[in-house]
Design an enzyme around this catalytic site. Structure first.
Site, PDB file in Angstrom:
ATOM      1  N   LYS A  87       0.703  -1.305  -0.047  1.00  0.00           N
ATOM      2  CA  LYS A  87      -0.053   0.105  -0.051  1.00  0.00           C
ATOM      3  C   LYS A  87       0.961   1.215  -0.056  1.00  0.00           C
ATOM      4  O   LYS A  87       1.745   1.339   0.794  1.00  0.00           O
ATOM      5  CB  LYS A  87      -0.826  -0.146   1.399  1.00  0.00           C
ATOM      6  CG  LYS A  87      -2.307   0.480   1.282  1.00  0.00           C
ATOM      7  CD  LYS A  87      -3.000   0.302   2.655  1.00  0.00           C
ATOM      8  CE  LYS A  87      -4.672   0.813   2.269  1.00  0.00           C
ATOM      9  NZ  LYS A  87      -5.200   0.816   3.437  1.00  0.00           N
ATOM     10  N   VAL A  88       0.642   2.212  -0.816  1.00  0.00           N
ATOM     11  CA  VAL A  88       1.378   3.386  -1.017  1.00  0.00           C
ATOM     12  C   VAL A  88       0.573   4.472  -1.342  1.00  0.00           C
ATOM     13  O   VAL A  88      -0.383   4.581  -1.986  1.00  0.00           O
ATOM     14  CB  VAL A  88       2.251   3.270  -2.420  1.00  0.00           C
ATOM     15  CG1 VAL A  88       3.281   4.630  -2.506  1.00  0.00           C
ATOM     16  CG2 VAL A  88       3.175   1.869  -2.351  1.00  0.00           C
TER      17      VAL A  88
END
Ligand code: G3P
Length: 217
Positions: A87-88
């Site tokens: 997740k970014v």
């Protein structure tokens, strides 16, 4: 529509998994902090414990905010388990990192998305998932569901493969409205998922069936 549970709490994940309807898990640094997990090794072990409970994707968020740090952490997270989705956050460096990680065959989830423009960049970078935050938009009198609808329409028009993962869901009605909006995934608190199950007419009808069944014993 797939159901992910939005928590890092192992007991809640177990309960959702036992319902037989769980397709994955999303976490973020705030949800992880609630579990009092301290230190890199303990954080990695906690993600592994989550992966061992479910069959589907598990989103683990990078803590770094710079490109080099994001790709270093993202590759480390991906090593934990094949189920890990990195997740970014949707920032300039985040989009670069998603492009890089996706190019390495690493699943990514572009998070903290609040506009169609951000969702477009996430798709062009090759994100596996994009996470529009419904509840936080509703919290400021905007309409989170309409953002989901807009992203779904844009992705379908241009054939983007990125999956729309509706996040920041506050209650059961958000889930229902995500269905209408065409979201691929809804990531929800356990309470919102359980809310789908409950109806007073079911309880009332079952009570009558139980009474009538007793007459035949
Ligand atoms: O996955 C994102 C979600 O955890 C954010 O939810 O309630 O903090 O807006 P919330």
């Amino acid at each position: 529509m797939k159901f992910f549970i939005d928590t890092a709490n192992l007991e809640q994940i177990r309960q959702a998994q036992e319902m037989g309807i769980l397709d994955g898990v999303t976490t973020n640094p705030s949800l992880m902090a609630k579990e009092n997990v301290k230190g890199k090794e303990a954080v990695m072990a906690h993600y592994k414990a989550i992966c061992n409970l479910v069959d589907g994707p598990v989103s683990a968020e990078v803590f770094a905010t710079d490109f080099e740090g994001m790709i270093k952490e993202g590759q480390e997270l991906a090593q934990i388990d094949p189920k890990i989705t990195v997740k970014v956050p949707c920032t300039r460096d985040g989009i670069r990192a998603i492009k890089y990680l996706s190019g390495k065959g690493i699943a990514t989830n572009c998070t903290l998305v609040f506009s169609v423009g951000q969702a477009l960049l996430a798709a062009k970078a090759g994100a596996t998932f994009v996470s529009p935050f419904i509840g936080r938009l509703d919290d400021i009198s905007e309409d989170g569901i309409s953002l989901v609808e807009h992203i779904v329409r844009i992705y379908r028009t241009y054939g983007y493969k990125t999956q729309v993962l509706a996040a920041s869901i506050r209650h059961t009605n958000h889930i229902i409205r995500c269905l209408d909006a065409g979201a691929d995934v809804a990531t929800c608190p356990l309470k919102a998922i359980e809310g789908l199950l409950n109806h007073p007419l079911t309880d009332k009808g079952l009570a009558i069936f139980i009474q009538d069944a007793a007459k035949m014993k």
